[in-house]
Design a protein around this motif. Structure first.
Motif, short mmCIF file in Angstrom:
data_model
loop_
_atom_site.label_atom_id
_atom_site.label_comp_id
_atom_site.label_asym_id
_atom_site.label_seq_id
_atom_site.Cartn_x
_atom_site.Cartn_y
_atom_site.Cartn_z
N PRO A 439 17.79 85.19 69.97
CA PRO A 439 17.00 85.44 71.34
C PRO A 439 15.77 84.71 71.48
O PRO A 439 15.07 84.22 70.60
CB PRO A 439 16.84 86.79 71.19
CG PRO A 439 17.59 87.36 70.19
CD PRO A 439 17.81 86.52 69.28
N GLY A 440 15.64 84.19 72.85
CA GLY A 440 14.30 83.81 73.20
C GLY A 440 13.22 85.00 73.54
O GLY A 440 13.65 85.95 73.59
N GLU A 441 12.28 84.46 74.33
CA GLU A 441 11.24 85.30 74.87
C GLU A 441 11.58 85.89 76.20
O GLU A 441 11.15 86.89 76.56
CB GLU A 441 9.88 84.34 74.69
CG GLU A 441 9.59 84.36 73.60
CD GLU A 441 8.01 83.53 73.36
OE1 GLU A 441 7.85 82.77 74.51
OE2 GLU A 441 7.67 82.91 72.26
N VAL A 442 12.22 85.02 76.79
CA VAL A 442 12.78 85.52 78.43
C VAL A 442 14.38 85.09 78.46
O VAL A 442 14.87 84.45 77.69
CB VAL A 442 12.02 84.76 79.25
CG1 VAL A 442 10.49 84.86 79.36
CG2 VAL A 442 12.33 83.15 79.17
N ASP A 443 15.00 85.78 79.57
CA ASP A 443 16.37 85.67 79.72
C ASP A 443 16.48 83.79 79.98
O ASP A 443 15.50 83.37 80.84
CB ASP A 443 16.65 86.26 80.82
CG ASP A 443 16.69 87.83 80.70
OD1 ASP A 443 16.45 88.19 79.52
OD2 ASP A 443 17.01 88.48 81.66
N ARG A 444 17.41 83.35 79.81
CA ARG A 444 17.51 81.92 80.01
C ARG A 444 18.94 81.28 79.83
O ARG A 444 19.70 81.94 79.28
CB ARG A 444 16.58 81.03 78.77
CG ARG A 444 17.55 81.46 77.47
CD ARG A 444 16.23 80.87 76.34
NE ARG A 444 16.84 81.03 75.14
CZ ARG A 444 16.27 80.70 73.99
NH1 ARG A 444 15.12 80.29 73.76
NH2 ARG A 444 16.90 81.14 72.76
N ALA A 445 19.15 80.25 80.52
CA ALA A 445 20.47 79.49 80.60
C ALA A 445 20.64 78.52 79.63
O ALA A 445 19.31 77.65 79.39
CB ALA A 445 20.82 78.81 81.93
N ILE A 446 21.41 78.48 78.45
CA ILE A 446 21.40 77.53 77.51
C ILE A 446 22.64 76.74 77.40
O ILE A 446 23.86 77.06 77.86
CB ILE A 446 21.45 78.32 75.96
CG1 ILE A 446 22.33 79.14 75.80
CG2 ILE A 446 19.78 78.94 76.00
CD1 ILE A 446 22.62 79.74 74.47
N VAL A 447 22.44 75.79 76.61
CA VAL A 447 23.62 74.64 76.55
C VAL A 447 23.71 74.44 75.16
O VAL A 447 22.66 74.23 74.44
CB VAL A 447 23.46 73.38 77.32
CG1 VAL A 447 24.71 72.41 77.10
CG2 VAL A 447 23.71 73.83 79.03
N VAL A 448 24.95 74.57 74.59
CA VAL A 448 24.85 74.12 72.96
C VAL A 448 25.71 73.14 72.89
O VAL A 448 27.00 73.18 73.35
CB VAL A 448 25.57 75.45 72.24
CG1 VAL A 448 25.93 75.09 70.69
CG2 VAL A 448 24.61 76.68 72.13
N ASP A 449 25.23 72.11 72.41
CA ASP A 449 25.97 70.67 72.24
C ASP A 449 26.14 70.17 70.69
O ASP A 449 25.59 70.75 69.81
CB ASP A 449 25.24 69.59 72.72
CG ASP A 449 25.11 69.65 74.26
OD1 ASP A 449 26.16 70.09 75.00
OD2 ASP A 449 24.07 69.26 74.92
N ILE A 450 27.42 69.80 70.41
CA ILE A 450 27.68 69.08 69.02
C ILE A 450 27.17 67.67 69.11
O ILE A 450 27.91 67.15 70.06
CB ILE A 450 29.19 69.43 68.77
CG1 ILE A 450 29.64 70.75 69.00
CG2 ILE A 450 29.01 68.92 67.07
CD1 ILE A 450 28.61 71.88 68.08
N VAL A 451 26.34 67.17 68.18
CA VAL A 451 25.90 65.80 68.39
C VAL A 451 26.21 64.99 67.04
O VAL A 451 26.01 65.58 65.97
CB VAL A 451 24.44 65.90 68.73
CG1 VAL A 451 23.77 64.34 68.65
CG2 VAL A 451 24.06 66.67 69.77
N ASP A 452 26.87 63.72 67.26
CA ASP A 452 27.23 62.92 65.94
C ASP A 452 25.73 62.42 65.52
O ASP A 452 24.91 62.41 65.88
CB ASP A 452 28.24 62.05 66.11
CG ASP A 452 27.98 60.98 67.22
OD1 ASP A 452 26.77 60.77 67.62
OD2 ASP A 452 29.16 60.23 67.57
N GLY A 453 26.29 61.48 64.34
CA GLY A 453 25.03 60.74 63.65
C GLY A 453 24.30 59.63 64.60
O GLY A 453 23.44 59.22 64.31
N LEU A 454 25.21 59.37 65.56
CA LEU A 454 24.46 58.27 66.61
C LEU A 454 23.76 58.98 67.66
O LEU A 454 23.42 58.28 68.89
CB LEU A 454 25.61 57.35 67.03
CG LEU A 454 26.40 56.58 65.96
CD1 LEU A 454 27.47 55.73 66.70
CD2 LEU A 454 25.39 55.89 65.23
#
Length: 507
Positions: A439-454
């Protein structure tokens, strides 16, 4: 000031220190370790004393060694970039272009966070135990302890976690070490397939302690597996009667190579494995019906026999006993019509039921399948020693190896951001994994990305609102991703939150 012996070497004083050229002005470098970065009013060269003397504004007179070639820029020569290291193993870091002592740091996240490794190092190399911290953007930084402005940063490398079946070390020897046996003390002994010799290696370093000629009329080659009675020091050695594998003998030796006795082996179809288990010898054969024979260690008389559970072509090789309930066998497969090795395993068998395979582990290194022959168990760490037909001895993590916990690379996020952690289980992942974001300190919109080695976003498995009192949790399946290491990155309104987490994808 021009060097009196070489007009291509010129020193100039500037408002920010001394600069020099060694190629007639084509390139310039900052000159003089320890000289102040202040206006230089005068320069004098002394070839007699080998120094450059400068007068500075308000800082007095200084001198530095006079050199006639451009000093090499600090650089890191190992890692070279693109390296893949196993966590908990040891590798060599190396650098050049530094004078005096240096400190070494490691970054798991492309330089965003630096973790101390060592300090006050006067050499130009260091043996580093790689942390079990998965990353695809690792870097090493070496910094002069006399001047923080003198440093070098390596190209990026990857760390993958150590697991069962991984090669820990690989040591080349100038003979074919077909069979292996530990003497219960400091020695790992090997046969030599093509010569009547035994070799004793230091069990820790695998450096040669001694070689022993086998004395007596025992033939000049075709020595396969060996085992040792640690209570008496007697060595039992399998030797083929001919290159066709028809028949074999067991030769009993002392540790000086003297033949004490010999007798026919019950393994008559290319005898390979030989192991002492509970006071009896167990022998394996590669060809024919591929049986395992239990026989007397005194004269080779048959006690019992079963079919080997591994029945592939050119399959059963050497044997090792764990001293308790399990025997292990290196096992290869070659096409029956001829051709190269296709697979190799260590298989486990209960000593109470040798006809049934209880477990299996693939043997391979970064070049592919290992053409394994010998096997022995290190009594210290319970991992395997494995030899191959190319003259190599490997230490490989065994079934009993317990992977150490992964080290988190959690760090503070962007300035002013709260600390955010990401967990992935299981990791490595082959089908489904559960991802949790703290959890963060406040409500928030988040995006979770999968990122490759480049640095490319290859998947976005989650978008949503995360409340301050709840973690964000979701199931992720790595469909369409090639095997390898990826970073999981969490952002909110375009700002990255806290740490990345590295996940290993397997299929």
């Amino acid at each position: 000031e021009v060097h009196p012996d070489d007009e291509n070497i010129i020193f100039i004083g500037t408002d920010i220190g001394v600069f020099a050229t060694f190629d007639g002005g084509k390139s310039w470098v900052e000159y003089g370790k320890g000289l102040p970065r202040s206006p230089v009013l005068d320069i004098k060269l002394s070839t007699t004393f080998g120094v450059v003397r400068v007068g500075t504004h308000g800082r007095g007179i200084w001198e530095a060694p006079l050199v006639t070639s451009a000093p090499s820029a600090p650089s890191i020569t190992a890692p070279t970039g693109g390296d893949v290291f196993r966590g908990t193993l040891t590798t060599t870091l190396a650098w050049s272009g530094f004078s005096g002592r240096v400190r070494i740091e490691f970054s798991p996240n492309n330089g965003e966070q630096w973790i101390p490794v060592a300090s006050s190092i006067s050499a130009s190399a260091y043996r580093w135990k790689v942390p079990n911290m998965p990353t695809i953007l690792g870097r090493i930084r070496v910094t002069s302890e006399a001047d923080d402005q003198v440093f070098a940063v390596s190209r990026s490398f990857s760390i993958v976690p150590i697991e069962r079946g991984n090669v820990i070390t690989q040591t080349a020897v100038p003979w074919v070490p077909y069979g292996l046996a530990h003497d219960g003390r400091d020695g790992l002994w090997t046969t030599s397939f093509y010569e009547p010799k035994l070799y004793k290696l230091n069990a820790t370093t695998l450096t040669l302690i001694k070689s022993i000629n086998i004395r007596g009329n025992v033939g000049d080659s075709l020595f396969t597996d060996m085992t040792m009675d640690r209570s008496t020091g007697e060595i039992y050695l399998h030797r083929l009667n001919g290159s066709d594998g028809a028949g074999a003998v067991v030769i009993v030796l002392d540790t000086n190579g003297n033949v004490l006795r010999q007798f026919a082996s019950q393994a008559r179809n290319y005898a390979t494995g030989l192991e002492l288990v509970n006071g009896n010898l167990i022998a394996a054969e590669r060809d024919g019906l591929r049986r395992l024979y239990t026989m007397s260690k005194s004269d080779g008389s048959l006690i019992s026999q079963v079919f080997n559970p591994y029945q592939k072509n050119y399959g059963p090789r050497c044997l090792a006993y764990d001293g308790s309930t399990t025997m292990y066998q290196t096992s290869t497969t070659f096409p029956s019509a001829g051709g190269a090795l296709t697979e190799c395993f260590v298989i486990g068998m209960s000593t109470s039921n040798l006809s049934t395979e209880s477990r299996r582990q693939t043997l391979q290194n970064r070049d592919g399948v290992i053409n394994a022959r010998g096997i022995e168990i290190d009594p210290v760490d319970r991992n395997f020693w494995i030899s191959d037909f190319g003259g190599n001895i490997y230490k490989i993590t065994s079934f009993e190896f317990v992977p150490p916990p992964l080290v988190s690379n959690v760090e503070k996020g962007a300035e002013g951001a709260e600390r955010t952690t990401i967990s992935v289980a299981p990791n490595p992942v082959s089908s489904d994994a559960f991802v949790r974001v703290s959890p963060g300190e406040v409500d928030r919109a988040i995006v979770v990305d999968i990122v490759d080695g480049l640095g490319r976003v290859v998947a976005t498995p989650y978008r949503g609102i995360q409340y301050a009192t709840e973690e964000a949790a979701f199931r992720w399946t790595p469909h369409g991703l090639s095997p390898g290491a990826y970073n999981i990155v969490v952002t909110s309104n375009g700002r990255r939150l806290g740490a990345t987490s590295t996940v290993i994808v397997r299929h």
